[in-house]
Design a protein around this motif. Sequence first.
Motif, PDB file in Angstrom:
ATOM      1  N   GLY A 147      -5.427  19.986  22.373  1.00 26.94           N
ATOM      2  CA  GLY A 147      -5.423  20.192  23.816  1.00 26.94           C
ATOM      3  C   GLY A 147      -6.674  20.843  24.360  1.00 26.94           C
ATOM      4  N   ASP A 148      -7.210  21.853  23.648  1.00 25.92           N
ATOM      5  CA  ASP A 148      -8.403  22.539  24.136  1.00 25.92           C
ATOM      6  C   ASP A 148      -9.551  21.565  24.362  1.00 25.92           C
ATOM      7  N   GLU A 149      -9.638  20.546  23.515  1.00 28.31           N
ATOM      8  CA  GLU A 149     -10.737  19.584  23.597  1.00 28.31           C
ATOM      9  C   GLU A 149     -10.459  18.486  24.612  1.00 28.31           C
ATOM     10  N   PHE A 150      -9.252  17.947  24.633  1.00 31.78           N
ATOM     11  CA  PHE A 150      -8.978  16.747  25.417  1.00 31.78           C
ATOM     12  C   PHE A 150      -8.326  17.039  26.775  1.00 31.78           C
ATOM     13  N   TYR A 151      -7.529  18.095  26.865  1.00 29.75           N
ATOM     14  CA  TYR A 151      -6.833  18.417  28.123  1.00 29.75           C
ATOM     15  C   TYR A 151      -6.905  19.924  28.377  1.00 29.75           C
ATOM     16  N   GLY A 189      -8.495   8.635  15.991  1.00 23.93           N
ATOM     17  CA  GLY A 189      -9.182   7.424  16.370  1.00 23.93           C
ATOM     18  C   GLY A 189      -8.338   6.197  16.619  1.00 23.93           C
ATOM     19  N   TYR A 190      -7.027   6.366  16.735  1.00 23.19           N
ATOM     20  CA  TYR A 190      -6.157   5.211  16.961  1.00 23.19           C
ATOM     21  C   TYR A 190      -5.860   5.067  18.453  1.00 23.19           C
ATOM     22  N   GLU A 191      -5.689   3.848  18.868  1.00 23.39           N
ATOM     23  CA  GLU A 191      -5.494   3.570  20.278  1.00 23.39           C
ATOM     24  C   GLU A 191      -4.105   4.004  20.737  1.00 23.39           C
ATOM     25  N   ILE A 192      -4.062   4.664  21.887  1.00 26.69           N
ATOM     26  CA  ILE A 192      -2.783   5.072  22.473  1.00 26.69           C
ATOM     27  C   ILE A 192      -2.813   4.791  23.972  1.00 26.69           C
ATOM     28  N   ASP A 193      -1.674   4.951  24.602  1.00 21.21           N
ATOM     29  CA  ASP A 193      -1.572   4.873  26.057  1.00 21.21           C
ATOM     30  C   ASP A 193      -1.896   6.265  26.609  1.00 21.21           C
ATOM     31  N   ASP A 194      -3.131   6.461  27.047  1.00 24.53           N
ATOM     32  CA  ASP A 194      -3.567   7.777  27.509  1.00 24.53           C
ATOM     33  C   ASP A 194      -2.798   8.245  28.741  1.00 24.53           C
ATOM     34  N   GLU A 195      -2.450   7.302  29.610  1.00 25.61           N
ATOM     35  CA  GLU A 195      -1.709   7.683  30.808  1.00 25.61           C
ATOM     36  C   GLU A 195      -0.307   8.180  30.464  1.00 25.61           C
ATOM     37  N   LEU A 196       0.282   7.572  29.447  1.00 20.61           N
ATOM     38  CA  LEU A 196       1.604   8.039  29.010  1.00 20.61           C
ATOM     39  C   LEU A 196       1.504   9.450  28.453  1.00 20.61           C
ATOM     40  N   LEU A 197       0.500   9.710  27.633  1.00 20.34           N
ATOM     41  CA  LEU A 197       0.314  11.052  27.085  1.00 20.34           C
ATOM     42  C   LEU A 197       0.118  12.068  28.204  1.00 20.34           C
ATOM     43  N   LYS A 198      -0.725  11.739  29.160  1.00 17.81           N
ATOM     44  CA  LYS A 198      -0.966  12.662  30.266  1.00 17.81           C
ATOM     45  C   LYS A 198       0.308  12.906  31.062  1.00 17.81           C
TER      46      LYS A 198
END
Length: 684
Positions: free
Chosen positions: A244-248, A194-203
């Motif tokens: 990963g299975d859930e989010f990507y 639940g902590y904020e991250i840079d989603d584009e960086l992760l992707k």
Amino acid sequence: MKRAFSVEQPDFELSPLTGMNRGHYIEMAKYLLERAFLHINSINDPLTFPPVPGKTYPQPNDPDWRWRSLEFEALERTFTLAGPLIHVEPEVEIKGIKLRDYYSLQMYNAFTPGHPNSLPLPEDLPDSTYQFTCEFGGLFKTLLLMPDTIWTQFPEKQKEEMVVTISKWAHHRTTQNNWRIFNVVALSFLKKYGYEIDDELLKSHLLWVASYHSGNGWYLEQTYNYYSISLFIVYTTIWNRTFGDEFYPEIAEIIERSARKLMESLTSFFGRNGYINMWSRSICYRTWVSGAFPVAFMLKDGALIDAGFARRLCSGSLLQFVTREEFYYNDIPSLGFYGKKEYMVQNYSCPASPFLMFLPFICLALPEDSPFWTARENEGFWEGLGEKTKTVVLENPGLVLANHGKSGASEIIPGKVYYDDPNYSKLVYNTCFPWEDHDPTGGTSMEYSFRSLDPRDVRGDDINFYLTGLKVDNSSEKNKAFSISQSMVFNGVKGGVVYRQAFIRKPPNNGVGYIIDLADIIIPGGVIRVDRTRLAFEHELTLGHFGLPHINGEKAVVSRFNEGNKEVITATIKGRSVALIAYTGWDELDSVVHANRNAEADESTVVFARKKRLEKNPAMEIMITVMLHKTDDSGWTQEELSPIKEFEIMDVTPVFSTMGAKITLSDNKVYEVYFEEIDGHRRS
């Protein structure tokens, strides 16, 4: 405390080969941590280990952050054992210290700015990449898989305090290829909770990681090596199941497919007794590749490996090391292979680094009723192999695997090599004969060693041979030493012959005048080498066999004889023997005793072939050599030392290539070695 681990009350009903069951894994983890915890006195002491003299870190004058890095690496990598142990025994204690309390406190101290043992933040250091990123990846890989160990025990306020440091390192600059996985794991952990991250960086990191998949389940690291298994498969499969299975899901499917493909050949990397092969860099991590065995039972559609075979190999690889007294240095795993060896480690390692070898202990995250724990041990494909040899060709990473039923050894034959580094550049790597370091005086084990006798090199002028008359970085002193191949390419397998090329000097400065075209015919217990030299100027060349360690100072017994059209030299120690047979292309066979080169002993014997060519323009030559090995005390028979019935060398072959050979084995099987268009078949 015992001087080395031993399997007490072995369970030979479930595990007839190693005696190891789930309880023994728990006992082994406790034993190893008990030795590590000899370096602390109370729960408040950060876990650290004495620096080891040599090139590893920290060095005496290193900045403070290097010492913090040592502490964090010790904390994180011992958690490779402690985490799974806490998972199965939440109240477990070592030296009267409750492990859950210890690691919770030390992690909190490390991640809370202002504490004397806190980690520096990225902004406190010059903008670069640091070891901290690697350790964050290792830690949160374990916590993704087993969050109950310590993360769920922290109050929310403490979590929020720690997340500041975790997030800054998770978002910080990383380096290419495998390190992106560390950022992926840390960022994913934060997002999951639940902590904020840079989603584009992760992707972006995820897409980069997936792009490195090369086929056969292998990923390109700096080259092809064990990182492909331990990080690209083990870490990412854990990431798949926990995040990963859930989010990507689409990227997770790429990883899933590559992991399943890897499992098809994984068991062939290990010896019959489970021994790992000493190959590639970071060899002090040893058994970390065995972490792929429990991961096989985390795949979606079931394991592709027989569970009893998987546990047998996993257990055997661990017992290969932890049962040896010389394995321990300062009561922890040494920086080396079997024991402390300076030449085998890299400067990015520290005394705590070897604890990554206990990655296989993620098996304790598998339920007790997992087939990994309940299946009876077996020897898989080895049981039906007899004295035959099984080969597996992995075209994409350019690896050929040979499993010798005759000796129980497994071999890695590398084809895509980018360095003049014994970690990678050997002609073959064998589980029963760990590699030796290069000897610049010649006779290097399992390498072609080259010394230029070209008068221009002897004088130290005109390195490029471009008629300049200049001296351009060409050291006459350096040229007196033997060198090994600078790189190697894979040219494919045709007619049962493995083709590679070893480049003694790299292009563009040498044109094509420093190439050895390699042709391996794999036979039970060894290989027939039918190699072609294209070495344009005066030179000296040696070809060494596996090194035989002088265990307890006992030298190898060397014998030699001539018979018909071949010359033979053998070397023998207790339980192991090698034979080198030269048919053509060599001047003589000899032996040498090396000092401080071998993985197992301070001295070793290498038998080798040698030749000198002093013509200004030496002719191309075919060298036919047989290299055999044994792992028992039986003597060499006439039949074993006569694998070739006859051979024919051709200036022009039936396929219109030059300098090839037809080899007829003693069983009348025929191999044609033609080097047809070999330069056009390079796969680097």
